[in-house]
Design a protein around this motif. Structure first.
Motif, short mmCIF file in Angstrom:
data_model
loop_
_atom_site.label_atom_id
_atom_site.label_comp_id
_atom_site.label_asym_id
_atom_site.label_seq_id
_atom_site.Cartn_x
_atom_site.Cartn_y
_atom_site.Cartn_z
N ALA A 1 15.58 4.00 2.99
CA ALA A 1 14.60 4.92 2.42
C ALA A 1 15.24 5.57 1.20
O ALA A 1 16.31 6.18 1.30
N CYS A 2 14.60 5.41 0.05
CA CYS A 2 15.17 5.88 -1.21
C CYS A 2 14.28 6.94 -1.84
O CYS A 2 13.05 6.86 -1.76
N SER A 3 14.91 7.91 -2.48
CA SER A 3 14.15 9.00 -3.11
C SER A 3 13.84 8.73 -4.58
O SER A 3 13.16 9.52 -5.22
N ASN A 4 14.35 7.61 -5.12
CA ASN A 4 14.05 7.26 -6.51
C ASN A 4 14.21 5.76 -6.72
O ASN A 4 14.82 5.06 -5.90
N ALA A 5 13.65 5.28 -7.82
CA ALA A 5 13.62 3.84 -8.08
C ALA A 5 15.00 3.27 -8.41
O ALA A 5 15.28 2.11 -8.11
N LEU A 6 15.85 4.07 -9.03
CA LEU A 6 17.19 3.58 -9.37
C LEU A 6 18.00 3.30 -8.11
O LEU A 6 18.72 2.30 -8.03
N GLU A 7 17.87 4.17 -7.12
CA GLU A 7 18.56 3.96 -5.85
C GLU A 7 18.03 2.69 -5.18
O GLU A 7 18.79 1.90 -4.62
N ALA A 8 16.72 2.49 -5.25
CA ALA A 8 16.11 1.29 -4.67
C ALA A 8 16.60 0.04 -5.38
O ALA A 8 16.85 -1.00 -4.75
N PHE A 9 16.73 0.11 -6.70
CA PHE A 9 17.21 -1.04 -7.48
C PHE A 9 18.58 -1.49 -6.98
O PHE A 9 18.83 -2.69 -6.80
N GLN A 10 19.48 -0.54 -6.75
CA GLN A 10 20.82 -0.87 -6.27
C GLN A 10 20.76 -1.52 -4.89
O GLN A 10 21.48 -2.49 -4.60
N ILE B 1 18.28 -3.25 -3.57
CA ILE B 1 17.70 -4.59 -3.66
C ILE B 1 18.73 -5.61 -4.17
O ILE B 1 18.72 -6.78 -3.79
N GLN B 2 19.65 -5.16 -5.04
CA GLN B 2 20.68 -6.05 -5.56
C GLN B 2 21.71 -6.43 -4.50
O GLN B 2 22.36 -7.48 -4.60
N ASN B 3 21.86 -5.59 -3.48
CA ASN B 3 22.96 -5.76 -2.53
C ASN B 3 22.54 -6.27 -1.16
O ASN B 3 23.41 -6.56 -0.33
N THR B 4 21.24 -6.37 -0.90
CA THR B 4 20.80 -6.84 0.41
C THR B 4 19.44 -7.48 0.30
O THR B 4 18.72 -7.26 -0.69
N ARG B 5 19.08 -8.29 1.29
CA ARG B 5 17.76 -8.94 1.27
C ARG B 5 16.67 -7.94 1.66
O ARG B 5 16.76 -7.26 2.67
N VAL B 6 15.66 -7.87 0.82
CA VAL B 6 14.52 -6.99 1.08
C VAL B 6 13.25 -7.84 1.01
O VAL B 6 13.03 -8.57 0.04
N ASP B 7 12.42 -7.77 2.06
CA ASP B 7 11.18 -8.55 2.10
C ASP B 7 9.98 -7.76 1.60
O ASP B 7 9.05 -8.34 1.03
N LEU B 8 10.00 -6.44 1.80
CA LEU B 8 8.83 -5.62 1.50
C LEU B 8 9.27 -4.24 1.04
O LEU B 8 10.23 -3.67 1.58
N ILE B 9 8.58 -3.70 0.02
CA ILE B 9 8.84 -2.33 -0.44
C ILE B 9 7.54 -1.54 -0.44
O ILE B 9 6.53 -1.99 -1.00
N PHE B 10 7.56 -0.38 0.20
CA PHE B 10 6.52 0.63 -0.01
C PHE B 10 7.00 1.48 -1.17
O PHE B 10 8.02 2.17 -1.07
N LEU B 11 6.29 1.42 -2.28
CA LEU B 11 6.83 1.95 -3.53
C LEU B 11 5.90 2.96 -4.19
O LEU B 11 4.78 2.62 -4.58
N ASP B 12 6.38 4.20 -4.30
CA ASP B 12 5.67 5.20 -5.08
C ASP B 12 5.75 4.81 -6.56
O ASP B 12 6.69 4.14 -6.98
#
Length: 252
Positions: free
Chosen positions: A33-42, A44-55
């Motif tokens: 669970a990330c509070s901003n898009a930059l944190e989410a970007f990091q 996604i680069q480091n682990t497999r993600v299938d789905l994002i609920f994205l503000d």
């Protein structure tokens, strides 16, 4: 199959609602669970993600800009209080677009779309890896595209050809054609392996629909479709280059 899921929202309350809703869906595995898009970007680069609920509207980096920055983004469900972002969200091929406050019913509808998308992809993989039983009917495979702000489900057995037109693709069936903003290279990855082939930088065709062939074009439903220079060899391997007609092996 677990759906590895990340929630991205700068509002703790909105983030918690999605997290709570997710507890009703056993296959959703919340890995972050990330509070901003930059944190989410990091992440996604480091682990497999299938789905994002994205503000969408977040400080420093918008959710839509995050999606644009990803070479191969996971499935996206946008969550936002601003309806004016809807068209932009759909242009980015989001699976769904949820307006805050998100009702549980709409959340479940969005998850159902994710299930359909992933189920079609999984069944295709299984059909390739597992020898088919002659008594078992073939599993239908579907292509999902965004048309006029809704997700359209097309049975791939109905497709005659797919054409790239700049940043758009046109999916042609016997009855009608559909156009959506999507790269043909992305579409190619969503089609069942072995049933479709790229014959031109702008055309994908279903092999079993081909009615005729020569080194410069193939014929489907009476329409000539060009073969690109870089695809002539693979087409020659697939079809009989000597007779000028499609080679169809006779059933034993």
């Amino acid at each position: 199959m677990k759906i590895r899921t990340v929630i991205v929202d700068d509002e703790p309350h909105a983030l918690e609602i999605i997290r709570r809703y997710a507890t009703h869906i056993p296959e959703l595995e919340i890995i972050g669970a990330c509070s901003n898009a930059l944190e989410a970007f990091q992440m996604i680069q480091n682990t497999r993600v299938d789905l994002i609920f994205l503000d969408i509207k977040m400080p420093r980096l918008l959710g839509t800009d995050l999606v644009r920055s990803l070479k191969s983004p996971p499935l996206i469900i946008f969550t936002t209080a601003y309806q004016e972002y809807a068209i932009e969200g759909f242009d980015l091929n989001a699976i769904d677009y949820l307006l805050k406050p998100v009702p549980l019913k709409r959340f479940l509808q969005a998850i159902d779309k994710v299930r359909h998308f992933l189920s079609a992809d999984f069944k295709t993989t299984q059909s390739i890896e597992t020898p088919a039983d002659a008594s078992t009917p073939p599993v239908a495979h579907y292509l999902y595209i965004r048309v006029e702000r809704r997700l359209l489900k097309i049975n791939t057995s109905d497709i005659l050809w797919i054409e790239s037109i700049k940043d758009y693709i046109k999916v042609v069936t016997a009855d009608k054609s559909f156009q959506t903003k999507q790269k043909i290279s992305v579409t190619e990855k969503l089609l069942p392996l072995g049933e479709f082939m790229r014959i031109h930088r702008s055309f994908i065709i279903p092999v079993n629909r081909v009615e005729g062939y020569n080194p410069n074009h193939i014929v489907i439903s009476g329409t000539q479709i060009p073969i690109g220079r870089n695809y002539k060899q693979i087409c020659a391997q697939q079809f009989n280059p000597d007779t000028g007609f499609l080679y169809r092996p006779q059933p034993e």
